[in-house]
Design a protein around this motif. Structure first.
Motif, PDB file in Angstrom:
ATOM      1  N   THR A   1       0.829  -1.206   0.000  1.00  0.00           N
ATOM      2  CA  THR A   1       0.000   0.000   0.000  1.00  0.00           C
ATOM      3  C   THR A   1       0.860   1.252   0.000  1.00  0.00           C
ATOM      4  OG1 THR A   1      -1.729  -1.191   1.210  1.00  0.00           O
ATOM      5  CG2 THR A   1      -1.876   1.198   1.175  1.00  0.00           C
ATOM      6  N   ASP A   2       1.923   1.250   0.778  1.00  0.00           N
ATOM      7  CA  ASP A   2       2.825   2.398   0.824  1.00  0.00           C
ATOM      8  C   ASP A   2       3.450   2.643  -0.547  1.00  0.00           C
ATOM      9  OD1 ASP A   2       4.467   4.408   2.411  1.00  0.00           O
ATOM     10  OD2 ASP A   2       6.066   3.151   1.578  1.00  0.00           O
ATOM     11  N   PHE A   3       3.900   1.583  -1.224  1.00  0.00           N
ATOM     12  CA  PHE A   3       4.484   1.728  -2.559  1.00  0.00           C
ATOM     13  C   PHE A   3       3.470   2.344  -3.520  1.00  0.00           C
ATOM     14  CE2 PHE A   3       4.836   0.090  -6.875  1.00  0.00           C
ATOM     15  CZ  PHE A   3       6.113   0.528  -7.218  1.00  0.00           C
ATOM     16  N   VAL A   4       2.253   1.827  -3.518  1.00  0.00           N
ATOM     17  CA  VAL A   4       1.228   2.304  -4.438  1.00  0.00           C
ATOM     18  C   VAL A   4       0.919   3.778  -4.183  1.00  0.00           C
ATOM     19  CG1 VAL A   4      -1.212   2.084  -5.080  1.00  0.00           C
ATOM     20  CG2 VAL A   4       0.211   0.036  -4.819  1.00  0.00           C
ATOM     21  N   GLU A   5       0.739   4.144  -2.932  1.00  0.00           N
ATOM     22  CA  GLU A   5       0.304   5.504  -2.627  1.00  0.00           C
ATOM     23  C   GLU A   5       1.433   6.532  -2.731  1.00  0.00           C
ATOM     24  OE1 GLU A   5      -1.775   5.094   1.084  1.00  0.00           O
ATOM     25  OE2 GLU A   5      -3.459   4.030   0.129  1.00  0.00           O
ATOM     26  N   ARG A   6       2.676   6.071  -2.728  1.00  0.00           N
ATOM     27  CA  ARG A   6       3.807   6.969  -2.958  1.00  0.00           C
ATOM     28  C   ARG A   6       4.019   7.260  -4.439  1.00  0.00           C
ATOM     29  NH1 ARG A   6       8.308   7.501   0.752  1.00  0.00           N
ATOM     30  NH2 ARG A   6       7.803   6.677   2.811  1.00  0.00           N
ATOM     31  N   ASN A   7       3.646   6.298  -5.290  1.00  0.00           N
ATOM     32  CA  ASN A   7       4.028   6.379  -6.698  1.00  0.00           C
ATOM     33  C   ASN A   7       2.877   6.565  -7.677  1.00  0.00           C
ATOM     34  OD1 ASN A   7       7.081   5.716  -6.725  1.00  0.00           O
ATOM     35  ND2 ASN A   7       6.225   4.154  -5.366  1.00  0.00           N
ATOM     36  N   PHE A   8       1.637   6.452  -7.200  1.00  0.00           N
ATOM     37  CA  PHE A   8       0.484   6.576  -8.087  1.00  0.00           C
ATOM     38  C   PHE A   8      -0.564   7.488  -7.439  1.00  0.00           C
ATOM     39  CE2 PHE A   8       2.539   2.651  -9.273  1.00  0.00           C
ATOM     40  CZ  PHE A   8       2.490   2.682 -10.667  1.00  0.00           C
ATOM     41  N   PRO A   9      -1.501   7.991  -8.249  1.00  0.00           N
ATOM     42  CA  PRO A   9      -2.527   8.897  -7.713  1.00  0.00           C
ATOM     43  C   PRO A   9      -3.627   8.153  -6.965  1.00  0.00           C
ATOM     44  CG  PRO A   9      -2.901   8.577 -10.043  1.00  0.00           C
ATOM     45  CD  PRO A   9      -1.600   7.873  -9.721  1.00  0.00           C
ATOM     46  N   ALA A  10      -3.242   7.392  -5.955  1.00  0.00           N
ATOM     47  CA  ALA A  10      -4.196   6.616  -5.161  1.00  0.00           C
ATOM     48  C   ALA A  10      -4.615   7.420  -3.936  1.00  0.00           C
ATOM     49  CB  ALA A  10      -3.567   5.298  -4.729  1.00  0.00           C
ATOM     50  N   ALA A  11      -5.912   7.543  -3.732  1.00  0.00           N
ATOM     51  CA  ALA A  11      -6.417   8.222  -2.541  1.00  0.00           C
ATOM     52  C   ALA A  11      -6.031   7.428  -1.295  1.00  0.00           C
ATOM     53  CB  ALA A  11      -7.934   8.374  -2.623  1.00  0.00           C
ATOM     54  N   THR A  12      -5.725   8.127  -0.222  1.00  0.00           N
ATOM     55  CA  THR A  12      -5.141   7.487   0.949  1.00  0.00           C
ATOM     56  C   THR A  12      -6.084   7.352   2.141  1.00  0.00           C
ATOM     57  OG1 THR A  12      -4.271   9.613   1.726  1.00  0.00           O
ATOM     58  CG2 THR A  12      -2.844   8.295   0.308  1.00  0.00           C
ATOM     59  N   LYS A  13      -7.259   7.954   2.082  1.00  0.00           N
ATOM     60  CA  LYS A  13      -8.183   7.849   3.208  1.00  0.00           C
ATOM     61  C   LYS A  13      -8.907   6.506   3.185  1.00  0.00           C
ATOM     62  CE  LYS A  13      -9.071  12.807   3.655  1.00  0.00           C
ATOM     63  NZ  LYS A  13     -10.103  13.883   3.599  1.00  0.00           N
ATOM     64  N   ARG A  14      -9.283   6.055   4.371  1.00  0.00           N
ATOM     65  CA  ARG A  14      -9.936   4.746   4.487  1.00  0.00           C
ATOM     66  C   ARG A  14     -11.141   4.612   3.580  1.00  0.00           C
ATOM     67  NH1 ARG A  14     -14.397   2.470   8.318  1.00  0.00           N
ATOM     68  NH2 ARG A  14     -13.819   0.277   8.529  1.00  0.00           N
ATOM     69  N   GLU A  15     -11.957   5.657   3.473  1.00  0.00           N
ATOM     70  CA  GLU A  15     -13.179   5.563   2.689  1.00  0.00           C
ATOM     71  C   GLU A  15     -12.913   5.413   1.191  1.00  0.00           C
ATOM     72  OE1 GLU A  15     -12.819  10.093   3.699  1.00  0.00           O
ATOM     73  OE2 GLU A  15     -12.358   8.172   4.668  1.00  0.00           O
ATOM     74  N   ASN A  16     -11.655   5.532   0.803  1.00  0.00           N
ATOM     75  CA  ASN A  16     -11.311   5.414  -0.614  1.00  0.00           C
ATOM     76  C   ASN A  16     -10.517   4.156  -0.953  1.00  0.00           C
ATOM     77  OD1 ASN A  16     -12.524   7.897  -1.382  1.00  0.00           O
ATOM     78  ND2 ASN A  16     -10.785   8.984  -0.492  1.00  0.00           N
ATOM     79  N   ARG A  17     -10.354   3.249   0.017  1.00  0.00           N
ATOM     80  CA  ARG A  17      -9.668   1.974  -0.221  1.00  0.00           C
ATOM     81  C   ARG A  17     -10.660   0.818  -0.103  1.00  0.00           C
ATOM     82  NH1 ARG A  17      -6.041   2.971   3.871  1.00  0.00           N
ATOM     83  NH2 ARG A  17      -4.260   4.261   3.276  1.00  0.00           N
ATOM     84  N   PHE A  18     -10.566  -0.122  -1.038  1.00  0.00           N
ATOM     85  CA  PHE A  18     -11.464  -1.272  -1.082  1.00  0.00           C
ATOM     86  C   PHE A  18     -10.640  -2.514  -1.393  1.00  0.00           C
ATOM     87  CE2 PHE A  18     -13.590   2.592  -2.167  1.00  0.00           C
ATOM     88  CZ  PHE A  18     -14.849   2.524  -1.596  1.00  0.00           C
TER      89      PHE A  18
END
Length: 271
Positions: free
Chosen positions: A109-126
């Motif tokens: 998750t850390d790799f993805v959110e550091r390198n891509f436009p992935a939202a980081t709040k709980r309500e945005n992860r599935f």
């Protein structure tokens, strides 16, 4: 169609190179370009809700790309989809092997959110998956309920102990590598029923829960058992079933239902 990115990076936990398939929605970016907004929005303030989609036994990061229309669905819902490879690890820190579960929960998750436009709040992860991946989705989601808004399972192999009791297709040497010799699970670590019960008793905020299975599927009883157990605990869970076997046809039909049920924003989100 979503953009497809194949990532190969070094995992510090696994101490080897790992493969991850990532889908990025294109519809919004293309609309911006057509309106003359080249480079003005994409990748700056815009983030995307993200689905972690976990493969089943014998699968890898390419499984759903080859057997479903997930690329189209990602673009329709305007979500990122992250598909890692953990091979036949059963989403476990293996007794004699690699710490695949720690890799997922502490590093991916850390790799993805550091390198891509992935939202980081709980309500945005599935999170979701089929078969072993359905088990993995529930295990990860209930171990780290603060990270995910919803969990979806398709024909999940939810009874971890079945792997070494001869009730699922596996091999004895793999079970020993996973759980020791003789193999035995630690319920509070490996058993999704125990994880669900513990989160309920702790008063934790449990993600929204969904499971489904084909009525001709050999894993049908697993979903029935999980739904009945959730009902006993008073934990809301949507269970759907319909004609189908343990195959890609059923997955492609029901992953669409899961995506609709997850109720994504349908666009990028601001964080």
């Amino acid at each position: 169609m979503a953009a497809y990115v194949h990532c190969n990076f070094h995992s510090c936990i696994l101490r080897m190179q790992v493969d991850v398939s990532i889908l990025l929605p294109e519809k919004e970016r293309m609309e911006d370009v057509e309106q003359g907004k080249k480079g003005e929005t994409f990748g700056k303030n815009k983030k995307y809700q993200t689905l972690y989609l976990l493969h089943g036994f014998t699968g890898d990061h390419l499984t759903y790309l080859r057997t479903s229309k997930i690329e189209r669905y990602a673009d329709e819902h305007q979500i990122m989809v992250v598909m890692p490879s953990v091979y036949n690890s059963a989403y476990t820190d293996m007794k004699y092997g690699l710490d695949y579960f720690s890799y997922l929960t502490e590093e991916l998750t850390d790799f993805v959110e550091r390198n891509f436009p992935a939202a980081t709040k709980r309500e945005n992860r599935f999170i979701a998956g089929m078969s072993m991946g359905g088990y993995g989705a529930y295990k990860w989601g209930l171990t780290c309920p603060e990270k995910f808004a919803a969990i979806g399972g398709v024909a999940g192999s939810y009874h971890a102990e079945y792997r070494y009791q001869g009730k699922v297709n596996t091999v004895s040497t793999l079970c020993e590598a996973l759980y020791g010799d003789p193999p035995a699970i630690t319920p509070e670590v490996h058993d999704v029923f125990t994880l669900l019960k513990n989160r309920k008793e702790e008063g934790r905020d449990i993600p929204r829960l969904y499971t489904c299975c084909g009525t001709e599927d050999r894993r049908h009883q697993d979903s029935v058992d999980l739904k009945e157990f959730a009902d006993q605990l008073g934990v809301p869970m949507l269970f759907e079933e319909g004609p189908g076997r343990h195959d890609d046809i059923f997955f492609d039909e029901y992953i669409q239902k899961i995506l609709d049920w997850m109720n994504f924003a349908g666009k990028s989100v601001e964080e």
